[in-house]
Design a protein around this motif. Structure first.
Motif, PDB file in Angstrom:
ATOM      1  N   MET A 117      90.690  66.677  25.435  1.00 18.28           N
ATOM      2  CA  MET A 117      91.172  66.213  24.140  1.00 18.28           C
ATOM      3  C   MET A 117      90.018  65.692  23.283  1.00 18.28           C
ATOM      4  O   MET A 117      89.886  66.034  22.100  1.00 18.28           O
ATOM      5  N   SER A 121      87.969  67.233  19.763  1.00 12.24           N
ATOM      6  CA  SER A 121      87.694  66.475  18.540  1.00 12.24           C
ATOM      7  C   SER A 121      86.208  66.538  18.184  1.00 12.24           C
ATOM      8  O   SER A 121      85.853  66.605  17.008  1.00 12.24           O
ATOM      9  N   SER A 127      93.430  69.455  19.116  1.00 12.53           N
ATOM     10  CA  SER A 127      94.060  69.436  20.435  1.00 12.53           C
ATOM     11  C   SER A 127      95.578  69.401  20.283  1.00 12.53           C
ATOM     12  O   SER A 127      96.106  68.798  19.348  1.00 12.53           O
ATOM     13  N   ASN A 235      94.868  66.389  15.980  1.00 16.60           N
ATOM     14  CA  ASN A 235      95.785  66.468  17.107  1.00 16.60           C
ATOM     15  C   ASN A 235      97.156  66.902  16.620  1.00 16.60           C
ATOM     16  O   ASN A 235      97.562  66.550  15.504  1.00 16.60           O
ATOM     17  N   GLN A 237     101.144  66.737  17.795  1.00 18.08           N
ATOM     18  CA  GLN A 237     102.108  66.150  18.710  1.00 18.08           C
ATOM     19  C   GLN A 237     103.459  66.839  18.529  1.00 18.08           C
ATOM     20  O   GLN A 237     104.011  66.848  17.433  1.00 18.08           O
ATOM     21  N   VAL A 288      98.020  59.213  23.639  1.00 15.69           N
ATOM     22  CA  VAL A 288      96.899  59.577  22.768  1.00 15.69           C
ATOM     23  C   VAL A 288      96.422  58.390  21.934  1.00 15.69           C
ATOM     24  O   VAL A 288      95.233  58.057  21.907  1.00 15.69           O
TER      25      VAL A 288
END
Length: 588
Positions: A117, A121, A127, A235, A237, A288
């Motif tokens: 992850m 970045s 991710s 990211n 989700q 996270v």
């Protein structure tokens, strides 16, 4: 606008501000202001990417352990974490991944999840956390929903064979070179990376990835950090899936870093070197943001007791590693407390227990403090679409605040509570919670219509939570709007009933839903998990227990005794499955 009209407008605006200011201490004011609160933080927001935050932490705490995986017997300092992330980031580039490409991480709590992850970045990639319990159709949905270009996974965990599932989705992988997958069912996916000692056809071996990076490529990753903009997406989700098909919320570097800093400060991670027992899954917003990103600014150590939540392993890890903080959802704490009692375990090092992911009853808060021997219990409240945390406990707050609110509005955001017509309700009245600020997600990936439904043109994000805001900036969750039960014209919120039932000495855990009723429209059904050895509970038992304590119409008409609840890996109860269980029980 003329000068006189402009002056008159300014005077009226100042008067309105005095009448309705959420920070006003004049309780004798005849007008009760609207439920609006803007909490201006003491420190300014930082303009920093996740990769830059990792580099800053490694510089400040180079020799401090950033992550300890008890079940893998692995320990990494922050300097080693940064080195591994940059090597993997360079290798991501080497196999053809470019800025903005999506990299799926489909795994339980392993160190390679954490490294992958953060490496993404550092490489300017996005991710994507994928629930490790997902099976073929669900993973295929995730791959195609966000157009994954690469996916990282273990070969097997328990009964789940991850490579075999991917081969089922993309049968072409068995006949291609690593990095050159071309599949009709998942056309965007090019690279599969498997964490295993064994090699698999068409897939990269995770450990080999670190050998692909040249020193020049690593230097390029380090130099590129100034070019990765904090406003870029970092990211994705997937929503928890408690009510159906998950949506893909896109979260930016800026919101992740700043939400993490504020969470760390409220959870007092800035006061000393803390070790956090991580019971929550890393792929979730709790993992996270509340865990990884909040643990980073002040050099906290993350301790992974097990790949999946295990109360026994958590107790062992807390005592072995001398953890000072525990992270968990309410259901995790229920199970942890039960294990502590059953095994006569004694926890001596924890100071703070943080609960989030779902609402926590006052009774459970008290049990956490008593049985886990912690000094403080803190709550965090928010949602995936708001990066993670909207409100949380303040240092030094009263026990009443802890027991009866979901915390204080977090720094640098606005919140308001509205009725069904979009009008702001007065303080103390329930309505839908809306939030505006840096922590709002960038939208749902590939779904402009749902994004517009979520965030209005004025920047307000509708949470779907039924909420009561106090004038002091604290608030209470009444329930989810979609969960409200209308029984004979009475509006009932299941959370109120759940909190009350949790005070019954025979009840360990309960969840309440609305079910169809010909006469009343809807009735309440309580799914109850009893304490070991306790007798069966009936409707009459609950009526007797509730007499004089709660309105008669709030006593659940139907009761189902269960040994467990259907829930997501992140610990959220899937109430739509309870509804199905109720329907199935009628057919038996």
């Amino acid at each position: 606008m003329t000068l006189s009209r402009l002056n008159r407008f300014c005077v009226l605006k100042k008067l309105s501000s005095r009448l309705y200011s959420s920070s006003s201490s004049d309780s004798s004011s005849p007008l009760r202001g609207p439920s609006y609160y803007h909490h201006v933080g003491k420190e300014p927001l930082v303009y920093r990417s996740v990769g830059q935050q990792l580099e800053l932490t490694a510089r400040n705490y180079p020799d401090r352990e950033g992550i300890v995986s008890v079940h893998e017997n692995k320990r990494l300092t922050f300097s080693k974490i940064l080195d591994q992330c940059d090597r993997l980031a360079a290798s991501f580039k080497r196999i053809g991944l470019e800025r903005g490409d999506r990299v799926g991480i489909w795994a339980p709590n392993y160190v390679f999840w954490y490294i992958s992850m953060l490496a993404a970045s550092r490489a300017g990639l996005i991710s994507v956390g994928i629930n490790p319990a997902f099976q073929a159709s669900e993973v295929e949905y995730c791959i195609n929903k966000v157009n994954l270009k690469a996916i990282v996974a273990p070969d097997v965990f328990k009964t789940t064979h991850y490579y075999d599932i991917l081969k089922n989705i993309c049968p072409e992988i068995g006949d291609c070179e690593p990095g050159k997958l071309s599949s009709r069912t998942a056309p965007s996916l090019k690279s599969v990376i498997i964490n295993s000692k064994d090699k698999f056809p068409g897939a990269f071996q995770y450990e080999d990835m670190f050998n692909y990076a040249t020193e020049d490529a690593i230097t390029q990753i380090q130099n590129s950090q100034r070019d990765i903009q904090p406003d870029w997406p970092c990211n994705i989700q997937f929503t928890s899936g408690t009510t159906g098909h998950p949506k893909a919320a896109v979260i930016g570097h800026f919101s992740l870093v700043n939400n993490g800093i504020h969470i760390a400060q409220r959870n007092e991670l800035n006061t000393k070197h803390h070790k956090i027992c991580v019971q929550v899954p890393l792929f979730h917003a709790y993992g996270v943001t509340i865990t990884i990103l909040a643990g980073m600014p002040y050099g906290s150590t993350l301790v992974l007791p097990s790949a999946y939540f295990s109360p026994k392993d958590s107790i062992a890890a807390i005592n072995q590693e001398k953890c000072t903080v525990i992270h968990g959802t309410p259901t995790m704490y229920v199970d942890l407390i039960k294990k502590v009692i059953d095994s006569n375990a004694i926890l001596t090092t924890p100071e703070i227990a943080v609960t989030g992911g779902a609402s926590c009853s006052p009774k459970l808060f008290q049990n956490i403090k008593h049985h886990l021997n912690v000094k403080k219990v803190k709550t965090v409240f928010g949602q995936t679409e708001a990066t993670a945390v909207v409100g949380q406990s303040l240092p030094g707050e009263t026990e009443d605040h802890v027991l009866h609110t979901v915390g204080h509005v977090t720094d640098h955001i606005e919140i308001k509570v509205i009725d069904k017509d979009g009008n702001t309700v007065p303080f103390g009245q329930p309505g839908e919670l809306c939030i505006r600020g840096y922590l709002n997600c960038l939208g749902y990936y590939g779904d402009e219509e749902k994004t517009r439904e979520l965030i209005g043109h004025d920047g307000w994000l509708k949470t779907g939570d039924q909420f009561i805001l106090q004038e002091d900036g604290y608030g209470r969750i009444v329930g989810r709007l979609k969960e409200m039960v209308i029984r004979g014209g009475e509006n009932i919120f299941p959370k109120e009933i759940e909190d009350f039932l949790n005070t019954h000495p025979d009840i360990m855990e309960n969840h309440v839903i609305g079910v169809p009723d010909e006469r009343m429209g809807e009735e309440l059904c309580a799914f109850i998990r009893l304490r070991d050895g306790r007798p069966h509970l009936t409707h009459d038992d609950l009526k007797a227990f509730g007499a004089g304590k709660i309105a008669h119409f709030k006593i659940p008409r139907h009761i189902r005794i269960v040994h467990d609840f259907p829930k997501t890996v992140s610990g959220k109860i899937q109430k739509f499955k309870l509804v199905q269980q109720y329907k199935d029980s009628l057919d038996e």
